[in-house]
Design a protein around this motif. Structure first.
Motif, PDB file in Angstrom:
ATOM      1  N   LEU A  94      10.805 -39.325 119.202  1.00 58.08           N
ATOM      2  CA  LEU A  94      11.050 -37.956 118.758  1.00 58.08           C
ATOM      3  C   LEU A  94      12.499 -37.589 119.072  1.00 58.08           C
ATOM      4  O   LEU A  94      12.941 -37.663 120.223  1.00 58.08           O
ATOM      5  N   LEU A  95      13.218 -37.210 118.044  1.00 57.01           N
ATOM      6  CA  LEU A  95      14.577 -36.685 118.210  1.00 57.01           C
ATOM      7  C   LEU A  95      14.498 -35.198 117.901  1.00 57.01           C
ATOM      8  O   LEU A  95      14.222 -34.802 116.773  1.00 57.01           O
ATOM      9  N   ARG A  96      14.731 -34.372 118.901  1.00 52.60           N
ATOM     10  CA  ARG A  96      14.605 -32.931 118.737  1.00 52.60           C
ATOM     11  C   ARG A  96      15.806 -32.344 118.002  1.00 52.60           C
ATOM     12  O   ARG A  96      16.909 -32.876 118.056  1.00 52.60           O
ATOM     13  N   LYS A  97      15.558 -31.251 117.325  1.00 50.08           N
ATOM     14  CA  LYS A  97      16.615 -30.518 116.627  1.00 50.08           C
ATOM     15  C   LYS A  97      17.754 -30.224 117.601  1.00 50.08           C
ATOM     16  O   LYS A  97      17.520 -29.808 118.743  1.00 50.08           O
ATOM     17  N   GLY A  98      18.987 -30.467 117.167  1.00 49.41           N
ATOM     18  CA  GLY A  98      20.160 -30.213 117.995  1.00 49.41           C
ATOM     19  C   GLY A  98      20.580 -31.388 118.864  1.00 49.41           C
ATOM     20  O   GLY A  98      21.582 -31.320 119.569  1.00 49.41           O
TER      21      GLY A  98
END
Length: 187
Positions: A94-98
């Motif tokens: 998971l790559l989070r927003k920002g």
């Protein structure tokens, strides 16, 4: 405006020259590739006719060689920081927003699942069974996405015309035929 023009010219010039230097070193280390390039050039264009971009479709081995140089040399191995604009899952992570992400092209260019025996320089890997050039979606010397190099089309034209003309007019030979210059690529 002058600073922007300088940035575009400077960045494009440096990487184009580095790619051409790698191309010559590869041709010195792989004389069979240089021989095949000369055969294609002599058979299609000759030594006297000026090379143009219209000749690109008629010179698939030259196009394949350029793509292989870009794959194998990794002139710009670590790219500029990108920021994710939304949550996204990549390869189970998971790559989070920002989140900041730095594309690293060698992870693609030297992946043995994508390019068997990736340390070997082999332009034929970019040709289909009929000998036509096949552009690889996994060779990304100009980065990826909306922020890829804005000089990509100019650089592709320069590489084709410069390397093609050099092959057309010159034969590259190592000073020491038994020991061509070493290929030093930064992965």
């Amino acid at each position: 405006m002058m600073a922007s023009v300088y940035d575009i010219w400077g960045a494009g010039f440096e990487t184009t020259v580095a790619t051409l230097q790698f191309a010559i070193i590869y041709l010195l280390n792989y004389p069979e590739v240089q021989r095949k390039l000369h055969e294609e050039m002599d058979g299609v264009i000759g030594r006297e006719q000026e090379l143009t971009m219209d000749d690109q479709k008629r010179l698939p081995y030259l196009c394949a060689t350029i793509q292989e140089v870009q794959r194998a040399s990794n002139v710009a191995p670590i790219n500029f920081v990108r920021t994710t604009t939304e949550d996204i899952v990549v390869a189970g992570y998971l790559l989070r927003k920002g989140m900041n992400v730095i594309p690293q092209m060698p992870s693609l260019h030297l992946d043995d699942k994508l390019f068997p025996d990736p340390e070997r320089f082999d332009p034929k890997r970019h040709l289909d069974k009929q000998g036509n050039f096949v552009k690889s979606d996994y060779v990304m010397p100009f980065s990826l996405g909306k922020r890829a190099c804005m000089g990509e089309s100019l650089a592709r034209m320069e590489l084709f015309l410069f390397l093609g003309t050099m092959v057309q007019k010159c034969e590259f030979q190592s000073v020491d035929k038994d020991a061509p210059p070493k290929i030093a690529v930064t992965p």
